[in-house]
Write an enzyme that holds these catalytic residues in place. Structure first.
Site, PDB file in Angstrom:
ATOM      1  N   GLY A   1       0.689  -1.312  -0.040  1.00  0.00           N
ATOM      2  CA  GLY A   1      -0.067  -0.064   0.026  1.00  0.00           C
ATOM      3  C   GLY A   1       0.900   1.134  -0.032  1.00  0.00           C
TER       4      GLY A   1
ATOM      5  N   LEU B   1      -2.124   7.208   1.617  1.00  0.00           N
ATOM      6  CA  LEU B   1      -1.526   8.266   2.463  1.00  0.00           C
ATOM      7  C   LEU B   1      -0.474   7.769   3.460  1.00  0.00           C
ATOM      8  CD1 LEU B   1      -2.315  11.158   4.004  1.00  0.00           C
ATOM      9  CD2 LEU B   1      -3.878   9.902   5.262  1.00  0.00           C
TER      10      LEU B   1
ATOM     11  N   SER C   1      -7.393   1.358  12.125  1.00  0.00           N
ATOM     12  CA  SER C   1      -7.711   2.820  12.389  1.00  0.00           C
ATOM     13  C   SER C   1      -8.669   2.922  13.535  1.00  0.00           C
ATOM     14  CB  SER C   1      -8.496   3.444  11.293  1.00  0.00           C
ATOM     15  OG  SER C   1      -9.900   3.276  11.273  1.00  0.00           O
ATOM     16  N   SER C   2      -9.031   3.917  13.994  1.00  0.00           N
ATOM     17  CA  SER C   2      -9.619   4.191  15.173  1.00  0.00           C
ATOM     18  C   SER C   2     -11.107   3.614  15.123  1.00  0.00           C
ATOM     19  CB  SER C   2      -9.548   5.577  15.766  1.00  0.00           C
ATOM     20  OG  SER C   2      -9.910   6.346  14.604  1.00  0.00           O
ATOM     21  N   CYS C   3     -11.378   3.491  13.873  1.00  0.00           N
ATOM     22  CA  CYS C   3     -12.938   3.127  13.718  1.00  0.00           C
ATOM     23  C   CYS C   3     -13.164   1.420  14.320  1.00  0.00           C
ATOM     24  CB  CYS C   3     -13.497   3.506  12.258  1.00  0.00           C
ATOM     25  SG  CYS C   3     -12.615   2.430  10.972  1.00  0.00           S
TER      26      CYS C   3
ATOM     27  N   TYR D   1     -15.844  -2.154   7.191  1.00  0.00           N
ATOM     28  CA  TYR D   1     -14.347  -1.888   7.333  1.00  0.00           C
ATOM     29  C   TYR D   1     -13.910  -2.553   8.803  1.00  0.00           C
ATOM     30  CZ  TYR D   1      -9.957   0.882   7.565  1.00  0.00           C
ATOM     31  OH  TYR D   1      -8.804   1.218   7.685  1.00  0.00           O
TER      32      TYR D   1
ATOM     33  N   LYS E   1     -10.937  -4.972   9.715  1.00  0.00           N
ATOM     34  CA  LYS E   1      -9.983  -4.732  10.497  1.00  0.00           C
ATOM     35  C   LYS E   1      -9.510  -5.488  11.906  1.00  0.00           C
ATOM     36  CE  LYS E   1      -8.018  -1.959   7.828  1.00  0.00           C
ATOM     37  NZ  LYS E   1      -6.252  -2.291   7.237  1.00  0.00           N
TER      38      LYS E   1
ATOM     39  N   HIS F   1     -12.130  13.590   4.384  1.00  0.00           N
ATOM     40  CA  HIS F   1     -12.639  13.705   5.939  1.00  0.00           C
ATOM     41  C   HIS F   1     -12.339  15.240   5.953  1.00  0.00           C
ATOM     42  CE1 HIS F   1     -10.828   9.262   6.732  1.00  0.00           C
ATOM     43  NE2 HIS F   1     -12.195   9.547   6.390  1.00  0.00           N
TER      44      HIS F   1
END
Lengths: 321, 318
Positions: B21, B25, B118-120, B147, B151, B190
């Site tokens: 990846g 980002l 990620s934090s989600c 998602y 994760k 975002h």
């Protein structure tokens, strides 16, 4: 909706149905039930014929066979000790099987897929009886979290494909199952087959007593696997909703009642002794089956009849070994 | 343990590192950081060169390349609208990437793998600040549960491989990230890049005002992606344990403070207007990064400096 009202939705009896995992406790019962119900075009593949963890093999299978329906009963399963020793196998093999089968089923024209899980998807401290809405509301039972996470991902995949593609994928979550083809292994069998084996061996060897751990007071629910298979076919024919569906008997017994029943059915005449110094396990585990009941399904096999039939099978099976 | 105590555990600078990846980002920032630190033997594959959802392609790649380290930053990502519209893609693609890469990495001799989430992953109503222990203690945010479930499965796979095989797999969970290579798409970026783009376009078109939804009172945490990359390399060099690790800045700002700062950095001179009839979103979202702090890592880039640099990047490349 009642079964009779849904006749129009019933699956065509000549439809090609792939039952993945047809050699296991659940899969073998589903095959029996489909055949009794007149479904004759059933596709089966053993593990050596089709390794469901291999993405390209699964794709090839679906592109060639093009089943119209899929019942996904293939999984890596096991008891507490196996989960604790092989956590990577339990999470990875199940994720691979599910991802491969669900995705290929969608892409190669399957009309409907039924995914099977188990009650251990629910939080350790879920409110009893456990309703479908308890999913992901609290921490999982640590001893089977690897398997549980994989099964939860499978439920979510089915929901996601329904939402994105309007594809008919459903999930059924059975309670504790028992019956022919169960695992009677002395170290890792579940409580009902473990008791059956132990009373049988005690009877055969003329032992004076069988010692069972705990107080016998925890409450459990059991469903004969032939009832589960009947519910699977019922849901395949009648249910196309987003939510996963619990499949239980709605009948609780204490471990003490269970042990006494198994002892009686097996015909062991020695003593049943409780070792109260040993742990009991969770005090109660019962599924809320009202969703399925409202659809018009109910189990038919009483615990007594089910244990009698299972013991008959067990005796024949052990004689053949 | 502090960074200086662990010099002995630092990775060999010529070690072969696969950054999955690397165009995203996070992945691009990790590559920048590794190169700056002198890691020169990086293996990179674009999606067209290596489709990570293809199990046999991933196996072949690992048997041939045999990297010693893997940083798994490849994922199918997107905002609320994308998650709602393509839930099957979000859960399946991520499960396939993770299962293929983690399993092949283990089977083909990778020494250590770092998995990014990620934090989600955390429950919608997790206590704030959110500690690692909040995982799976309550319902997920429905808009990104597809998602999130994928994760969470990735974190659990890493733990399971460590337990069964004593294999070194770790997971890092960053807070809201921003920086170069972020998504500035007008519809699905975002909040921070969305504000930057809107103020920039308003400045360029001499608009009188920019209207922002809500009251501006919700509190958020932001981490510059170069800080995240630094933490990733730090964890790769210093951390080998079962628990996933939160990576945050520990610094909260209100959406109001953020909007005013972005406006100032961009140099928009019109009005900033709040449409408080529109929803605010969750009142607070902050990670508890004390695990990482105790290991001896802290972020270096202030929000102001980070925004200035990001805006410079935006203006020169977009």
């Amino acid at each position: 909706m009642a079964a009779t009202d849904a006749a129009a939705l019933k699956v065509d009896k000549s439809a090609k149905i792939f039952v993945a995992g047809h050699r296991g406790l659940v899969g073998s019962a589903v095959v029996r039930c489909l055949r009794s119900a007149g479904y004759t075009n059933i596709i089966l593949r053993s593990h050596s014929e089709l390794d469901l963890t291999i993405q390209s093999a699964v794709k090839t299978f679906f592109s060639i066979e093009k089943p119209q329906y899929v019942i996904l009963a293939a999984a890596k399963v096991g008891g507490i000790h196996a989960n604790a020793t092989y956590p990577a196998d339990f999470i990875t093999i199940n994720l691979q099987i599910q991802t491969n089968v669900i995705d290929s089923a969608y892409r190669y024209g399957v009309k409907k897929l039924m995914f099977l899980g188990s009650s251990c998807i629910y939080p350790k401290n879920a409110l009893q009886p456990i309703s479908e809405s308890a999913l992901l509301t609290g921490p999982l039972e640590h001893t089977n979290e690897w398997y549980a996470i994989a099964k939860i991902a499978g439920i979510k995949m089915c929901q996601a494909y329904r939402i994105q593609y309007k594809w008919d994928a459903i999930s059924a979550m059975p309670t504790n199952l028992y019956g022919p083809n169960d695992n009677f292994h002395p170290e890792n069998a579940h409580v009902l087959p473990a008791l059956m084996r132990r009373f049988h061996e005690a009877k055969v060897s003329g032992a004076k007593e069988v010692v069972v751990w705990g107080s016998g007071s925890p409450l459990r629910e059991f469903l004969h696997v032939d009832d589960l298979a009947d519910a699977v076919v019922f849901l395949l024919e009648n249910y196309s909703g987003l939510g996963h569906v619990n499949v239980g008997s709605g009948k609780e017994v204490s471990i003490k009642e269970l042990a006494e029943l198994v002892k009686e059915v097996v015909g062991f005449e020695g003593a049943l002794v409780w070792d109260g110094s040993k742990p009991d396990g969770t005090p109660r585990k019962l599924m809320d089956n009202s969703t399925l009941a409202k659809l018009g399904w109910e189990p038919k096999i009483s615990l007594r009849d089910g244990v009698v039939g299972t013991y008959e099978w067990y005796v024949k099976y052990t004689k053949q070994q």
